[in-house]
Design a protein around this motif. Structure first.
Motif, PDB file in Angstrom:
ATOM      1  N   GLY A  30      -9.113   2.610   0.059  1.00  0.00           N
ATOM      2  CA  GLY A  30      -9.637   1.774  -1.015  1.00  0.00           C
ATOM      3  C   GLY A  30      -8.972   0.420  -1.114  1.00  0.00           C
ATOM      4  O   GLY A  30      -8.187   0.007  -0.257  1.00  0.00           O
ATOM      5  N   THR A  31      -9.295  -0.258  -2.177  1.00  0.00           N
ATOM      6  CA  THR A  31      -8.738  -1.573  -2.464  1.00  0.00           C
ATOM      7  C   THR A  31      -7.248  -1.458  -2.780  1.00  0.00           C
ATOM      8  O   THR A  31      -6.747  -0.368  -3.068  1.00  0.00           O
ATOM      9  CB  THR A  31      -9.461  -2.211  -3.648  1.00  0.00           C
ATOM     10  OG1 THR A  31      -9.299  -1.341  -4.795  1.00  0.00           O
ATOM     11  CG2 THR A  31     -10.952  -2.387  -3.374  1.00  0.00           C
ATOM     12  N   THR A  32      -6.552  -2.582  -2.740  1.00  0.00           N
ATOM     13  CA  THR A  32      -5.111  -2.567  -3.025  1.00  0.00           C
ATOM     14  C   THR A  32      -4.805  -1.990  -4.409  1.00  0.00           C
ATOM     15  O   THR A  32      -3.930  -1.118  -4.531  1.00  0.00           O
ATOM     16  CB  THR A  32      -4.530  -3.989  -2.887  1.00  0.00           C
ATOM     17  OG1 THR A  32      -4.721  -4.433  -1.540  1.00  0.00           O
ATOM     18  CG2 THR A  32      -3.050  -4.005  -3.220  1.00  0.00           C
ATOM     19  N   PRO A  33      -5.488  -2.424  -5.491  1.00  0.00           N
ATOM     20  CA  PRO A  33      -5.211  -1.823  -6.803  1.00  0.00           C
ATOM     21  C   PRO A  33      -5.508  -0.328  -6.827  1.00  0.00           C
ATOM     22  O   PRO A  33      -4.795   0.437  -7.498  1.00  0.00           O
ATOM     23  CB  PRO A  33      -6.130  -2.596  -7.749  1.00  0.00           C
ATOM     24  CG  PRO A  33      -6.426  -3.887  -7.056  1.00  0.00           C
ATOM     25  CD  PRO A  33      -6.457  -3.549  -5.605  1.00  0.00           C
ATOM     26  N   ALA A  34      -6.544   0.099  -6.116  1.00  0.00           N
ATOM     27  CA  ALA A  34      -6.878   1.526  -6.088  1.00  0.00           C
ATOM     28  C   ALA A  34      -5.789   2.329  -5.398  1.00  0.00           C
ATOM     29  O   ALA A  34      -5.373   3.396  -5.884  1.00  0.00           O
ATOM     30  CB  ALA A  34      -8.215   1.733  -5.380  1.00  0.00           C
ATOM     31  N   VAL A  35      -5.299   1.825  -4.282  1.00  0.00           N
ATOM     32  CA  VAL A  35      -4.229   2.503  -3.554  1.00  0.00           C
ATOM     33  C   VAL A  35      -2.961   2.573  -4.398  1.00  0.00           C
ATOM     34  O   VAL A  35      -2.296   3.613  -4.474  1.00  0.00           O
ATOM     35  CB  VAL A  35      -3.952   1.775  -2.219  1.00  0.00           C
ATOM     36  CG1 VAL A  35      -2.665   2.295  -1.579  1.00  0.00           C
ATOM     37  CG2 VAL A  35      -5.120   1.964  -1.262  1.00  0.00           C
ATOM     38  N   GLU A  36      -2.636   1.484  -5.060  1.00  0.00           N
ATOM     39  CA  GLU A  36      -1.442   1.463  -5.900  1.00  0.00           C
ATOM     40  C   GLU A  36      -1.555   2.440  -7.070  1.00  0.00           C
ATOM     41  O   GLU A  36      -0.576   3.102  -7.440  1.00  0.00           O
ATOM     42  CB  GLU A  36      -1.205   0.038  -6.410  1.00  0.00           C
ATOM     43  CG  GLU A  36      -0.788  -0.931  -5.297  1.00  0.00           C
ATOM     44  CD  GLU A  36      -0.687  -2.367  -5.782  1.00  0.00           C
ATOM     45  OE1 GLU A  36      -1.155  -2.644  -6.916  1.00  0.00           O
ATOM     46  OE2 GLU A  36      -0.151  -3.213  -5.041  1.00  0.00           O
ATOM     47  N   LYS A  37      -2.747   2.549  -7.635  1.00  0.00           N
ATOM     48  CA  LYS A  37      -2.938   3.492  -8.742  1.00  0.00           C
ATOM     49  C   LYS A  37      -2.792   4.925  -8.259  1.00  0.00           C
ATOM     50  O   LYS A  37      -2.144   5.750  -8.924  1.00  0.00           O
ATOM     51  CB  LYS A  37      -4.315   3.277  -9.377  1.00  0.00           C
ATOM     52  CG  LYS A  37      -4.568   4.149 -10.593  1.00  0.00           C
ATOM     53  CD  LYS A  37      -5.866   3.776 -11.300  1.00  0.00           C
ATOM     54  CE  LYS A  37      -6.080   4.616 -12.549  1.00  0.00           C
ATOM     55  NZ  LYS A  37      -7.325   4.230 -13.269  1.00  0.00           N
ATOM     56  N   LEU A  38      -3.384   5.244  -7.108  1.00  0.00           N
ATOM     57  CA  LEU A  38      -3.264   6.595  -6.568  1.00  0.00           C
ATOM     58  C   LEU A  38      -1.811   6.914  -6.231  1.00  0.00           C
ATOM     59  O   LEU A  38      -1.341   8.034  -6.473  1.00  0.00           O
ATOM     60  CB  LEU A  38      -4.134   6.735  -5.317  1.00  0.00           C
ATOM     61  CG  LEU A  38      -5.640   6.814  -5.540  1.00  0.00           C
ATOM     62  CD1 LEU A  38      -6.375   6.827  -4.208  1.00  0.00           C
ATOM     63  CD2 LEU A  38      -6.021   8.045  -6.361  1.00  0.00           C
ATOM     64  N   GLN A  39      -1.099   5.950  -5.695  1.00  0.00           N
ATOM     65  CA  GLN A  39       0.312   6.173  -5.368  1.00  0.00           C
ATOM     66  C   GLN A  39       1.145   6.413  -6.623  1.00  0.00           C
ATOM     67  O   GLN A  39       2.075   7.227  -6.617  1.00  0.00           O
ATOM     68  CB  GLN A  39       0.857   4.979  -4.579  1.00  0.00           C
ATOM     69  CG  GLN A  39       0.316   4.888  -3.161  1.00  0.00           C
ATOM     70  CD  GLN A  39       0.739   3.618  -2.449  1.00  0.00           C
ATOM     71  OE1 GLN A  39       1.023   2.599  -3.085  1.00  0.00           O
ATOM     72  NE2 GLN A  39       0.773   3.646  -1.129  1.00  0.00           N
ATOM     73  N   ALA A  40       0.799   5.714  -7.704  1.00  0.00           N
ATOM     74  CA  ALA A  40       1.522   5.908  -8.965  1.00  0.00           C
ATOM     75  C   ALA A  40       1.286   7.317  -9.512  1.00  0.00           C
ATOM     76  O   ALA A  40       2.227   7.995  -9.952  1.00  0.00           O
ATOM     77  CB  ALA A  40       1.084   4.858  -9.981  1.00  0.00           C
ATOM     78  N   VAL A  41       0.027   7.771  -9.485  1.00  0.00           N
ATOM     79  CA  VAL A  41      -0.274   9.125  -9.957  1.00  0.00           C
ATOM     80  C   VAL A  41       0.377  10.150  -9.038  1.00  0.00           C
ATOM     81  O   VAL A  41       0.900  11.174  -9.495  1.00  0.00           O
ATOM     82  CB  VAL A  41      -1.799   9.346 -10.025  1.00  0.00           C
ATOM     83  CG1 VAL A  41      -2.108  10.767 -10.469  1.00  0.00           C
ATOM     84  CG2 VAL A  41      -2.454   8.346 -10.961  1.00  0.00           C
ATOM     85  N   GLN A  42       0.336   9.874  -7.758  1.00  0.00           N
ATOM     86  CA  GLN A  42       0.956  10.769  -6.786  1.00  0.00           C
ATOM     87  C   GLN A  42       2.456  10.900  -7.046  1.00  0.00           C
ATOM     88  O   GLN A  42       3.014  11.997  -6.982  1.00  0.00           O
ATOM     89  CB  GLN A  42       0.691  10.226  -5.383  1.00  0.00           C
ATOM     90  CG  GLN A  42       1.031  11.176  -4.249  1.00  0.00           C
ATOM     91  CD  GLN A  42       0.587  10.622  -2.909  1.00  0.00           C
ATOM     92  OE1 GLN A  42       0.693   9.421  -2.666  1.00  0.00           O
ATOM     93  NE2 GLN A  42       0.086  11.479  -2.034  1.00  0.00           N
ATOM     94  N   LYS A  43       3.098   9.782  -7.345  1.00  0.00           N
ATOM     95  CA  LYS A  43       4.535   9.794  -7.619  1.00  0.00           C
ATOM     96  C   LYS A  43       4.847  10.622  -8.862  1.00  0.00           C
ATOM     97  O   LYS A  43       5.847  11.351  -8.907  1.00  0.00           O
ATOM     98  CB  LYS A  43       5.038   8.365  -7.809  1.00  0.00           C
ATOM     99  CG  LYS A  43       6.541   8.259  -7.994  1.00  0.00           C
ATOM    100  CD  LYS A  43       6.984   6.812  -8.097  1.00  0.00           C
ATOM    101  CE  LYS A  43       8.495   6.701  -8.271  1.00  0.00           C
ATOM    102  NZ  LYS A  43       8.929   5.273  -8.376  1.00  0.00           N
ATOM    103  N   SER A  44       3.980  10.534  -9.867  1.00  0.00           N
ATOM    104  CA  SER A  44       4.208  11.294 -11.098  1.00  0.00           C
ATOM    105  C   SER A  44       4.030  12.792 -10.880  1.00  0.00           C
ATOM    106  O   SER A  44       4.502  13.601 -11.679  1.00  0.00           O
ATOM    107  CB  SER A  44       3.265  10.820 -12.206  1.00  0.00           C
ATOM    108  OG  SER A  44       1.917  11.126 -11.893  1.00  0.00           O
ATOM    109  N   ASN A  45       3.332  13.157  -9.802  1.00  0.00           N
ATOM    110  CA  ASN A  45       3.125  14.574  -9.482  1.00  0.00           C
ATOM    111  C   ASN A  45       4.021  15.032  -8.334  1.00  0.00           C
ATOM    112  O   ASN A  45       3.812  16.125  -7.789  1.00  0.00           O
ATOM    113  CB  ASN A  45       1.664  14.821  -9.107  1.00  0.00           C
ATOM    114  CG  ASN A  45       0.742  14.801 -10.307  1.00  0.00           C
ATOM    115  OD1 ASN A  45       0.535  15.810 -10.975  1.00  0.00           O
ATOM    116  ND2 ASN A  45       0.162  13.643 -10.578  1.00  0.00           N
ATOM    117  N   ALA A  46       4.982  14.212  -7.956  1.00  0.00           N
ATOM    118  CA  ALA A  46       5.860  14.544  -6.832  1.00  0.00           C
ATOM    119  C   ALA A  46       6.628  15.824  -7.110  1.00  0.00           C
ATOM    120  O   ALA A  46       7.108  16.056  -8.218  1.00  0.00           O
ATOM    121  CB  ALA A  46       6.829  13.390  -6.573  1.00  0.00           C
TER     122      ALA A  46
END
Length: 431
Positions: A123-139
């Motif tokens: 996806g777009t840069t903001p989309a990737v960053e948002k997914l990475q943020a959610v992913q980090k919170s579920n690490a």
């Protein structure tokens, strides 16, 4: 020893001979030269590396993107010839359904998506960053997020500004189709070990009941045929979807090709069902065919169609039915298009046995229609809904149907099949 040769802490540096100094200097020069050569190769092969030239402005930005492209590399040494991965395409303005419901539903309901399967979210840069943020919170939690790999769409050799289809005049829509068709090439070119088969599923789709993507066969070591969804105008497919195939296949593939399932009697068929299982080898063959036909990169030809609208699903299934129909198992998967995605709507859809719900932002919450299925208006479960029934999505004068078999399809060599896990489907003899 002179005091100026003693470092902090009393450590005395070693004394290098003239020969050692010369060798060190030569090694340093070779290292610098190697980095300059790598930089030159990187800058001169941006398209091969998958970075759209329009997305970068200077060398520093290019290098930054090259470095970032190495992030989130999935594990290697997988058997990529068996099973399938999932590829999703996301935009930062349309991610809530995927994050709240979609991803988990893929893991819960794709019964043959094995534990080694990977979910690539491009996806777009903001989309990737948002997914990475959610992913980090579920690490650290054993969830679907541990098998998700967000990847920036700038790995592709084109951008949305390159797409100029004069018929549809929808560059964003056509860009999404091309992202899907180029997914296997773009990911493998960047070093990702993607499985040969990969499932593309729309990001606003939520599975509510078990769904199988490959026919289970004890006679075949690597499994059986792969499932492909079809619908007809009578079973609820949108008219525009049913009309895309003929002009598209003719323009993109050539007059020797037909649409995946030609019109038969009053029936018009469509392969547009919000998901598609792609074979990376067969897909690559199709793109090579298009490149030979137009004598230019396939994305340029498909991005500048002059007589037809682009649909990756219609185009690919037409290619399969012409060249690899023995690998196809076609089935009318029941699903619903709805203007809402929440706990109640998903429960209702599950109760009525459809496989998935696709959310439409342009629908109102009460706007609902079914494909390959209909819901009765008298059911008590609908009392709390503004719309008490789920009719077929098409508004036609042909009698509505909810099932497609070989008699409806009207194709020579078609045989009806059935399995306990996959339900009814159709298989085809090789021509």
């Amino acid at each position: 020893m002179p005091p100026n040769r003693r470092l902090l802490g009393g450590i005395t540096p070693p004394v290098l001979s003239q020969g050692q100094m010369t060798a060190f200097f030569v090694a340093l020069c070779l290292l610098v030269l190697a980095n300059l050569i790598w930089l030159d190769i990187s800058l001169n092969n941006i398209d091969d590396l998958g970075i759209a030239a329009a997305a970068v402005n200077d060398k520093n930005n290019i290098l930054l993107q090259l470095q970032k492209s190495k992030i989130n590399t999935p594990p290697s040494k997988r058997d990529t010839s068996r099973g399938y991965d999932i590829v999703i395409f996301v935009h930062h303005d349309d991610m809530d359904v995927l994050i709240d419901w979609g991803l988990q539903s893929f893991q819960d309901n794709l019964v043959d998506f094995d534990s080694d399967g990977i979910i690539y979210a491009i996806g777009t840069t903001p989309a990737v960053e948002k997914l990475q943020a959610v992913q980090k919170s579920n690490a650290g939690s054993p969830s679907v997020w541990s098998r998700l790999y967000p990847i920036n769409e700038n790995i592709y050799p084109f951008s949305s500004s390159d797409i100029k289809n004069v018929v549809s005049n929808k560059p964003t829509w056509n860009f999404q189709q091309l992202l899907k068709m180029y997914a296997h090439r773009a990911l493998t070119a960047r070093g990702y070990e993607v499985r040969r088969h990969f499932l593309v599923i729309d990001a606003d789709t939520v599975l509510v009941n078990p769904l199988m993507m490959q026919e289970q066969s004890e006679k075949v070591v690597d499994g059986g045929r792969w499932f492909y969804c079809i619908a007809s105008y009578s079973s609820g497919a949108f008219k525009n979807d049913c009309d895309i195939g003929p002009p598209l296949v003719n323009e993109a593939l050539g007059p020797q090709f037909q649409r995946s399932f030609p019109h038969y009697g009053e029936q018009k068929f469509s392969a547009i069902c919000h998901h598609m299982l792609f074979d990376g080898v067969f897909l690559g063959d199709m793109l090579d065919h298009i490149e030979r036909k137009f004598n230019q990169k396939p994305w340029i030809s498909l991005g500048t169609l002059k007589r037809s609208n682009l649909s990756e699903y219609e185009l690919y299934l037409a290619w399969l039915m012409k060249n690899h129909r023995e690998s196809v198992a076609a089935r009318p998967v029941p699903y619903v298009n709805w203007g809402r995605t929440d706990k109640d709507s998903l429960h209702i859809a599950k109760t009525f046995g459809v496989k998935y719900v696709t959310n439409h932002d342009d629908y109102s919450r009460s706007n609902i229609c079914c494909v390959n299925s209909q819901w009765p208006s008298e059911s008590a479960i609908f009392k709390a809904l503004a719309s008490p029934r789920c009719p077929t999505c098409s508004t036609n004068k042909v009698e509505a149907i909810t099932h497609i078999d070989c008699n409806v399809l009207g194709i020579d060599g078609c045989n009806d099949a059935n399995s306990t896990d996959a339900g009814d489907y159709m298989i085809f003899k090789e021509k």
